[in-house]
Motif scaffolding. Structure first.
Motif, short mmCIF file in Angstrom:
data_model
loop_
_atom_site.label_atom_id
_atom_site.label_comp_id
_atom_site.label_asym_id
_atom_site.label_seq_id
_atom_site.Cartn_x
_atom_site.Cartn_y
_atom_site.Cartn_z
N HIS A 46 -16.59 -9.53 -70.19
CA HIS A 46 -16.84 -8.61 -69.07
C HIS A 46 -16.10 -9.04 -67.80
O HIS A 46 -15.75 -8.21 -66.97
N ALA A 47 -15.85 -10.35 -67.65
CA ALA A 47 -15.17 -10.88 -66.45
C ALA A 47 -13.65 -10.84 -66.56
O ALA A 47 -12.96 -11.07 -65.58
N VAL A 48 -13.13 -10.54 -67.75
CA VAL A 48 -11.68 -10.42 -67.93
C VAL A 48 -11.32 -8.97 -67.63
O VAL A 48 -11.82 -8.04 -68.26
N LEU A 49 -10.45 -8.79 -66.65
CA LEU A 49 -10.11 -7.44 -66.18
C LEU A 49 -8.80 -6.95 -66.78
O LEU A 49 -7.90 -7.74 -67.05
N LYS A 50 -8.74 -5.65 -66.95
CA LYS A 50 -7.48 -5.05 -67.38
C LYS A 50 -6.95 -4.19 -66.25
O LYS A 50 -7.72 -3.62 -65.47
N THR A 51 -5.63 -4.14 -66.17
CA THR A 51 -4.94 -3.36 -65.15
C THR A 51 -4.23 -2.23 -65.86
O THR A 51 -3.37 -2.47 -66.70
N ILE A 52 -4.59 -1.01 -65.52
CA ILE A 52 -4.03 0.16 -66.20
C ILE A 52 -3.29 1.02 -65.19
O ILE A 52 -3.81 1.32 -64.11
#
Length: 162
Positions: A46-52
């Motif tokens: 949940h703490a790993v973010l994705k950039t879209i």
């Protein structure tokens, strides 16, 4: 001694802003996604973010930062932007807008200046892990760093549980 991390535009942007962050490496595998990064780094997915990188019906690009274990409601994002539709960019288009390769996209130091929408629940995490502009490289930081470094940021609620 040579630095063990590649110098990316994202890292330059973070250093220029005097942001507090730590770099973390993991072994990138195509289509491994944020779950792969979370597993290798030993952190909550949940703490790993994705950039879209997305675009609206006029092809105007923008960025959305989302939890790795969630999906974006494009309908909600379109409503927030005040447009009819939004969609994710094709990989080569996203690469052109951001200056990064898909799988290594960071919201920091993008080629084009774009509005950034960040899922508001990201700010509930004590630490987040976000791509640092190279496949297999994350920046660990407090979520407040996102707003302090990114020029055009808006908190939104557009997450769909996946």
């Amino acid at each position: 001694m040579k630095d063990e991390f590649p110098m990316t535009m994202a890292i330059r942007a973070l250093k220029t802003a005097k942001a507090a962050f730590n770099l973390k490496k993991y072994t990138y595998t195509p289509h491994g996604g944020t779950i792969q990064a979370a597993t290798q780094l030993g952190v909550d997915h949940h703490a790993v973010l994705k950039t879209i990188i997305l675009e609206d019906e006029t092809k105007k690009p923008f960025v959305c930062v989302m939890h790795g274990d969630r999906e974006i409601s494009v309908k909600q994002l379109a409503r927030i932007r005040g447009c009819k539709t939004v969609q994710t960019c094709e990989p080569d288009t996203a690469d052109r807008h951001s200056g990064y390769h898909v799988g290594g996209t960071s919201p920091f130091g993008t080629r084009k200046r774009m509005k950034v929408y960040i899922e508001e629940t990201v700010f509930e995490c004590p630490l987040v892990y976000i791509n640092a502009g190279h496949r297999g490289l994350c920046a660990e930081m407090a979520p407040a760093v996102l707003e302090s470094v990114l020029p055009e940021t808006q908190r939104v609620r557009v997450a769909i549980e996946s």
